[in-house]
Write a protein that holds these residues in place. Structure first.
Motif, PDB file in Angstrom:
ATOM      1  N   VAL A  43      12.493 -85.042  15.361  1.00  0.00           N
ATOM      2  CA  VAL A  43      11.651 -83.894  15.692  1.00  0.00           C
ATOM      3  C   VAL A  43      10.380 -83.946  14.850  1.00  0.00           C
ATOM      4  O   VAL A  43      10.365 -84.516  13.761  1.00  0.00           O
ATOM      5  N   GLU A  44       9.335 -83.351  15.361  1.00  0.00           N
ATOM      6  CA  GLU A  44       8.081 -83.245  14.628  1.00  0.00           C
ATOM      7  C   GLU A  44       8.264 -82.254  13.474  1.00  0.00           C
ATOM      8  O   GLU A  44       9.134 -81.381  13.517  1.00  0.00           O
ATOM      9  N   HIS A  45       7.412 -82.371  12.461  1.00  0.00           N
ATOM     10  CA  HIS A  45       7.502 -81.502  11.278  1.00  0.00           C
ATOM     11  C   HIS A  45       7.409 -80.025  11.662  1.00  0.00           C
ATOM     12  O   HIS A  45       8.149 -79.190  11.141  1.00  0.00           O
ATOM     13  N   GLU A  46       6.517 -79.698  12.577  1.00  0.00           N
ATOM     14  CA  GLU A  46       6.352 -78.297  12.991  1.00  0.00           C
ATOM     15  C   GLU A  46       7.630 -77.746  13.624  1.00  0.00           C
ATOM     16  O   GLU A  46       8.008 -76.611  13.379  1.00  0.00           O
ATOM     17  N   GLU A  47       8.295 -78.548  14.451  1.00  0.00           N
ATOM     18  CA  GLU A  47       9.555 -78.111  15.059  1.00  0.00           C
ATOM     19  C   GLU A  47      10.628 -77.937  13.999  1.00  0.00           C
ATOM     20  O   GLU A  47      11.406 -76.992  14.027  1.00  0.00           O
ATOM     21  N   TYR A  48      10.671 -78.856  13.023  1.00  0.00           N
ATOM     22  CA  TYR A  48      11.664 -78.764  11.946  1.00  0.00           C
ATOM     23  C   TYR A  48      11.463 -77.499  11.119  1.00  0.00           C
ATOM     24  O   TYR A  48      12.427 -76.850  10.728  1.00  0.00           O
ATOM     25  N   LYS A  49      10.204 -77.149  10.858  1.00  0.00           N
ATOM     26  CA  LYS A  49       9.916 -75.963  10.031  1.00  0.00           C
ATOM     27  C   LYS A  49      10.436 -74.679  10.659  1.00  0.00           C
ATOM     28  O   LYS A  49      10.850 -73.777   9.954  1.00  0.00           O
ATOM     29  N   VAL A  50      10.431 -74.590  11.983  1.00  0.00           N
ATOM     30  CA  VAL A  50      10.849 -73.346  12.641  1.00  0.00           C
ATOM     31  C   VAL A  50      12.340 -73.309  12.967  1.00  0.00           C
ATOM     32  O   VAL A  50      12.827 -72.283  13.444  1.00  0.00           O
ATOM     33  N   LEU A  51      13.055 -74.387  12.710  1.00  0.00           N
ATOM     34  CA  LEU A  51      14.499 -74.364  12.947  1.00  0.00           C
ATOM     35  C   LEU A  51      15.136 -73.294  12.073  1.00  0.00           C
ATOM     36  O   LEU A  51      14.886 -73.227  10.871  1.00  0.00           O
ATOM     37  N   LYS A  79      19.671 -74.847   9.466  1.00  0.00           N
ATOM     38  CA  LYS A  79      19.595 -76.191   8.898  1.00  0.00           C
ATOM     39  C   LYS A  79      20.873 -76.516   8.129  1.00  0.00           C
ATOM     40  O   LYS A  79      20.886 -77.384   7.278  1.00  0.00           O
TER      41      LYS A  79
END
Length: 114
Positions: free
Chosen positions: A78-86, A89
């Motif tokens: 996943v892109e960093h932006e998608e990971y940040k909004v998960l 975790k």
């Protein structure tokens, strides 16, 4: 048992330390570029697309080496932006350390309200 110094200044490591260092070495080799002597590498390069290709099974092996007992799972990059909004975790609690941690948390019960 900790590493032990000999009379000659040589440190003798115990088996647990050697196993951990061997796992780290193998993970490093999986994530390094393939070369004549690196048969463990999970990486390749597609010149047509300019993309780095990663062998999913080898990457899962690296994850399992870092987290013994980890169940085999599919992997999605996943892109960093998608990971940040998960939101979630957390672990899947299949690795041995995570199973123990989850059991300890369950025995303590819910945290008191403040």
């Amino acid at each position: 048992m900790e590493g032990k110094n000999s009379n000659y200044g040589i440190v003798i490591k115990n088996c647990k330390e050697c196993r951990e260092e061997n796992r780290l070495f193998e993970i490093k080799k999986i994530l390094e570029w393939r070369a004549e002597s690196n048969y463990l590498s999970a990486l390749a390069f597609d010149k047509n697309t300019g993309e780095i290709l990663v062998n999913k099974d080898s990457l899962m092996r690296a994850i399992q080496l870092a987290n013994p007992g980890q169940a085999y799972r599919n992997i999605r990059l996943v892109e960093h932006e998608e990971y940040k909004v998960l939101k979630d975790k957390t672990s899947d609690y299949t690795s041995w350390d995570e199973k123990v941690r989850k059991e300890k948390m369950a025995h303590k019960g819910p945290l008191p309200a403040i």
